[in-house]
Design an enzyme around this catalytic site. Structure first.
Site, PDB file in Angstrom:
ATOM      1  N   GLY A  33      12.833  69.955  22.613  1.00 19.35           N
ATOM      2  CA  GLY A  33      13.638  68.903  23.243  1.00 19.35           C
ATOM      3  C   GLY A  33      14.895  69.474  23.851  1.00 19.35           C
ATOM      4  O   GLY A  33      15.029  70.685  24.022  1.00 19.35           O
ATOM      5  N   ASN A  34      15.820  68.600  24.194  1.00 15.26           N
ATOM      6  CA  ASN A  34      17.104  69.055  24.732  1.00 15.26           C
ATOM      7  C   ASN A  34      18.198  68.093  24.303  1.00 15.26           C
ATOM      8  O   ASN A  34      17.929  67.068  23.663  1.00 15.26           O
ATOM      9  CB  ASN A  34      17.025  69.200  26.253  1.00 15.26           C
ATOM     10  CG  ASN A  34      16.673  67.893  26.919  1.00 15.26           C
ATOM     11  OD1 ASN A  34      17.456  66.947  26.896  1.00 15.26           O
ATOM     12  ND2 ASN A  34      15.467  67.810  27.480  1.00 15.26           N
TER      13      ASN A  34
END
Ligand code: CTP
Length: 421
Positions: free
Chosen positions: A217-218
């Protein structure tokens, strides 16, 4: 109704005479506050004759009646026409060194502002920033119009016509009455300047699964994208928000907006499908989502376990995802505006701009908002700063402030590009 008309020092002051006359003819009690500079263009005698009320500019006049705040307190509506670049800057800073400044600080009435200046001054990042901040505070901005300017040049900067300003003032009052408090509905709901536009905004960070419990993810919280969606809805647009992973309270803010329809998407592939589907009917598509550039090539059906690994290291094979933004730009329908974001880490402004330019050309966007990100910048923050680049990679404007102010500045840029302001 008690109407205050502030007049600041620009040649368009002569057109403000017609604004004052229109309010008087409608039976309102009109009080004109020219700045000292404005009196060089149109004098006190004209304002007194037209408004049928005494006219002063200084905070030291009529002190016994505390005029420096009483005008603002009594006002049901404040209109500033013309508003120069300097007066917008003063309003943004809350300066109160003349009667108009104190009146603006003392009022809770709707404020309608009609900017007038040369195109370069209007487009200057400082002015665009001020406009964004003022909008964020609930100030109604009318115009400026595009057309011939004093001095022979032409472009956006002409003050709107008096009847348009008076109509905008009526809309502002109607919006304030229906919302109970104008500051919760800054641009009068569906009557805003994006009325009739169908808009798609993607926001948040995609999550690419590794196995049933893990993902890549980020750090995107979705705050900027949701601010863009909510600003559009407040300004009258119909909005589809394609939401990847968002912080819960940010998702809640988006759900509270009646003109925002939310479509959820998890991975880059899902987001691509949802955005493309919504884009078929959209006038403007904004890709504010932080989309994964790579996904895991072989997603495991079972949780990866250490005991099944060959040693202390494992490798994940990653493959590129499709570039949704570039595809949207390549296949855009006539009249459709495609807007992207560029998250960049370089420290110096020149490299940031150069990278943004290259990305704008590579992706084929109509507008690219270049965002500096880093360990402490961009993500999860309340404030943001972006450079807005047009399709040729030229710098159009700079916006800085809370994410709502940046969102409003972005919409102003989009309207300018579409020739709708
Ligand atoms: N974007 C997209 N599809 C992707 C990756 C990004 O549509 N697979 C969009 C983002 O939503 C954003 C823009 O492209 O509007 C730029 O994203 P950014 O991460 O800055 O650029 P990249 O395409 O990832 O390019 P690079 O990795 O070279 O910086």
């Amino acid at each position: 109704m008690f109407v205050v008309v502030g007049v600041t020092g620009g040649i368009a002051a002569y057109k403000a005479v017609a604004v004052v006359r229109a309010f008087v003819q409608e039976g309102h009690d009109v009080h004109v506050i020219p700045t000292p500079d404005a009196l060089r263009f149109v004098g006190t005698a004209t304002w007194e004759a037209i408004s049928r009320n005494p006219v002063t500019t200084s905070v030291h006049d009529d002190v016994a009646r505390v005029r420096h705040v009483s005008l603002g307190q009594s006002a049901d509506l404040v209109v500033i026409a013309p508003a120069t670049a300097n007066s917008l800057a003063k309003m943004t800073a809350g300066l109160a060194d003349d009667l108009l400044g104190t009146t603006l600080l003392a009022t809770t009435a709707p404020v309608v502002v009609a900017p007038a200046m040369h195109t370069e001054m209007w487009r200057h990042p400082a002015t665009q920033h001020n406009i964004g901040v003022l909008r964020g505070r609930g100030v109604h901005i009318v115009g400026p119009d595009d057309g011939p300017l004093t001095g022979g040049d032409s472009g956006p900067g002409r003050m709107s016509e008096p009847d348009v300003i008076v109509a905008a003032a009526r809309d502002a009052l109607a919006g304030a009455a229906s919302a109970g408090d104008v500051r919760t509905d800054p641009v009068g709901g569906a009557e805003g300047d994006l009325r009739g536009l169908r808009v798609v905004v993607s926001a948040g960070g995609t999550r690419e699964p590794i196995d049933p419990v893990r993902f890549l993810g980020n750090r995107s919280s979705g705050r900027q994208g949701v601010a863009i969606a909510c600003a559009a809805a407040d300004r009258g647009a119909e909005v589809i928000l394609v939401a990847a992973h968002l912080d819960a309270e940010i998702l809640a803010a988006a759900s509270a907006s009646p003109r925002v329809r939310i479509v959820r998407a998890g991975t880059a592939a899902e987001l691509g499908l949802a955005v493309r589907d919504a884009a078929t009917e959209a006038d403007v598509v904004i890709m504010a989502a932080a989309v994964a550039d790579y996904r895991v090539a072989e997603v495991s059906d079972r949780k990866l376990a250490k005991e099944q690994a060959d040693g202390p290291e494992i490798s994940l094979r990653l493959v590129q995802t499709e570039d949704i933004l570039a595809q949207l730009a390549a296949g855009r329908a006539p009249g459709q505006t495609i807007v992207g974001f560029a998250a960049e880490t370089p420290a110096d402004g020149e490299t940031l701009l150069e990278r943004g330019r290259r990305k704008a050309l590579r992706k084929g966007t109509d507008l690219l908002a270049v965002n500096r990100v880093g360990w402490t910048e961009g993500f999860e923050a309340e404030v943001n700063a972006v450079l807005l680049l047009d399709g040729r990679g030229e710098l159009l404007a700079e916006a800085r402030g809370d994410k709502r102010a940046v969102a409003d500045a972005l919409w102003d840029g989009i309207l300018t590009l579409r020739g709708e302001r």
